[in-house]
Design a protein around this motif. Structure first.
Motif, mmCIF file in Angstrom:
data_model
loop_
_atom_site.group_PDB
_atom_site.id
_atom_site.type_symbol
_atom_site.label_atom_id
_atom_site.label_comp_id
_atom_site.label_asym_id
_atom_site.label_seq_id
_atom_site.Cartn_x
_atom_site.Cartn_y
_atom_site.Cartn_z
ATOM 1 N N LYS A 17 27.874 31.071 34.203
ATOM 2 C CA LYS A 17 28.139 31.260 32.788
ATOM 3 C C LYS A 17 27.554 32.972 32.610
ATOM 4 O O LYS A 17 28.321 33.787 31.767
ATOM 5 N N ILE A 18 26.719 33.393 33.564
ATOM 6 C CA ILE A 18 26.402 34.818 33.628
ATOM 7 C C ILE A 18 27.556 35.658 34.096
ATOM 8 O O ILE A 18 27.959 36.704 33.567
ATOM 9 N N ILE A 19 28.089 35.184 35.312
ATOM 10 C CA ILE A 19 29.518 35.461 35.606
ATOM 11 C C ILE A 19 30.559 35.980 35.068
ATOM 12 O O ILE A 19 31.117 36.950 34.560
ATOM 13 N N ASP A 20 30.849 34.856 34.068
ATOM 14 C CA ASP A 20 32.117 34.719 33.139
ATOM 15 C C ASP A 20 31.808 35.843 32.232
ATOM 16 O O ASP A 20 32.601 36.500 31.703
ATOM 17 N N MET A 21 30.592 35.939 31.613
ATOM 18 C CA MET A 21 30.210 36.834 30.493
ATOM 19 C C MET A 21 30.490 38.319 30.983
ATOM 20 O O MET A 21 30.992 39.273 30.573
ATOM 21 N N LEU A 22 29.885 38.481 32.192
ATOM 22 C CA LEU A 22 30.043 39.877 32.978
ATOM 23 C C LEU A 22 31.306 40.300 33.157
ATOM 24 O O LEU A 22 32.038 41.416 32.968
ATOM 25 N N LYS A 23 32.416 39.215 33.616
ATOM 26 C CA LYS A 23 33.771 39.598 33.854
ATOM 27 C C LYS A 23 34.426 39.927 32.876
ATOM 28 O O LYS A 23 35.521 40.553 32.953
ATOM 29 N N GLU A 24 33.969 39.592 31.798
ATOM 30 C CA GLU A 24 34.601 39.829 30.195
ATOM 31 C C GLU A 24 34.291 41.246 29.968
ATOM 32 O O GLU A 24 35.125 41.835 29.305
ATOM 33 N N VAL A 25 33.093 41.733 30.251
ATOM 34 C CA VAL A 25 32.673 43.151 29.686
ATOM 35 C C VAL A 25 32.928 44.187 30.755
ATOM 36 O O VAL A 25 33.098 45.165 30.228
ATOM 37 N N GLY B 198 34.813 49.878 33.763
ATOM 38 C CA GLY B 198 35.071 50.613 35.071
ATOM 39 C C GLY B 198 33.927 49.898 35.960
ATOM 40 O O GLY B 198 33.806 50.967 37.184
ATOM 41 N N LEU B 199 33.218 48.971 35.632
ATOM 42 C CA LEU B 199 32.110 48.391 36.346
ATOM 43 C C LEU B 199 32.528 47.017 36.985
ATOM 44 O O LEU B 199 33.194 46.283 36.696
ATOM 45 N N SER B 200 31.962 47.015 38.155
ATOM 46 C CA SER B 200 32.006 45.474 38.942
ATOM 47 C C SER B 200 30.555 45.629 39.736
ATOM 48 O O SER B 200 29.674 46.378 39.716
ATOM 49 N N TYR B 201 30.592 44.475 40.678
ATOM 50 C CA TYR B 201 29.282 44.393 41.473
ATOM 51 C C TYR B 201 29.780 43.416 42.500
ATOM 52 O O TYR B 201 30.755 42.861 42.624
ATOM 53 N N VAL B 202 28.854 43.487 43.479
ATOM 54 C CA VAL B 202 29.175 42.656 44.543
ATOM 55 C C VAL B 202 27.628 42.060 45.222
ATOM 56 O O VAL B 202 26.718 42.971 44.990
ATOM 57 N N ARG C 67 24.986 44.975 44.387
ATOM 58 C CA ARG C 67 25.408 46.576 44.359
ATOM 59 C C ARG C 67 26.312 46.470 43.122
ATOM 60 O O ARG C 67 27.248 45.592 43.069
ATOM 61 N N ILE C 68 25.889 47.252 41.924
ATOM 62 C CA ILE C 68 26.834 47.712 40.907
ATOM 63 C C ILE C 68 27.456 48.925 41.441
ATOM 64 O O ILE C 68 27.241 49.950 41.817
ATOM 65 N N ILE C 69 28.945 48.468 41.064
ATOM 66 C CA ILE C 69 29.856 49.729 41.569
ATOM 67 C C ILE C 69 30.521 50.325 40.231
ATOM 68 O O ILE C 69 31.000 49.353 39.570
ATOM 69 N N HIS C 70 30.855 51.457 40.256
ATOM 70 C CA HIS C 70 31.649 52.084 39.268
ATOM 71 C C HIS C 70 33.170 52.488 39.934
ATOM 72 O O HIS C 70 32.975 52.768 41.069
#
Length: 190
Positions: free
Chosen positions: A40-48, A53-57, A74-77
């Protein structure tokens, strides 16, 4: 925390993204607590996140002690800027589960908390200040009267059933019973 040389673009995007990141509400039950599942956290973050221009690994690794595993988030721009943090944590004992499954459970647990922390998501009940973690301060009168009654127990004034009853009053915190027993003990001394 580690970061790229500059995080200017990343920081600006995180500020904007956090305006749209939603708190989530517990929908699953664990061992005595409610929580928001990782998906649920991942789904919400994938929407926002992509909008800014953000992502994470998140990369797990074997811990240094053999009894721990680690996780780097890691949070990536999109500019190439990044920030990351690494944590190592114990693998807890779980009956009927092999070592790989234990490590996987620990990693999933920490992935959830790392993402929630990194993006400011509140997804669990705050149990830090619950009654079980921080019981109320003891009643000063109860403490004082218990000490007096324990004196009568230790000096042998109480024996047999009277002794059992006195200990039961102390264990249950029954102030009236403790006071009555003290009065009886005082009457025996006269």
């Amino acid at each position: 925390m580690k970061s790229s040389e500059s995080i200017k673009n990343l920081a600006e995007s995180l500020v904007k993204a956090q305006r749209k990141i939603k708190n989530l509400y517990p929908s699953s039950k664990g061992y005595g607590y409610d929580y928001v599942p990782l998906e649920k956290i991942i789904d919400m973050l994938k929407e926002v996140l992509p909008e800014f221009g953000l992502s994470y690994v998140q990369l797990p690794y074997g811990g240094s002690s053999g009894q721990t595993v680690g996780l780097t988030t890691r949070i990536i721009h999109e500019s190439g800027e990044w920030i990351e943090e690494t944590a190592e944590f114990p693998i807890t004992d779980m009956k009927g589960v092999n070592a790989t499954q234990k490590a996987g459970a620990a990693i999933t647990y920490f992935r959830r908390y790392a993402l929630s922390s990194a993006f400011g998501v509140t997804g669990d009940k705050d149990v830090d200040a619950n009654d079980k973690a921080f019981p109320p301060a003891p009643n000063p009168e109860l403490v004082e009267q218990t000490t007096i009654l324990e004196g009568f127990i230790n000096d042998g004034t109480l024996t047999g059933d009277f002794l059992k009853k006195a200990k039961a009053y102390i264990n249950s915190g029954n102030l009236d019973g403790i006071k009555r027993t003290i009065e009886w003990c005082k009457s025996q001394a006269s």
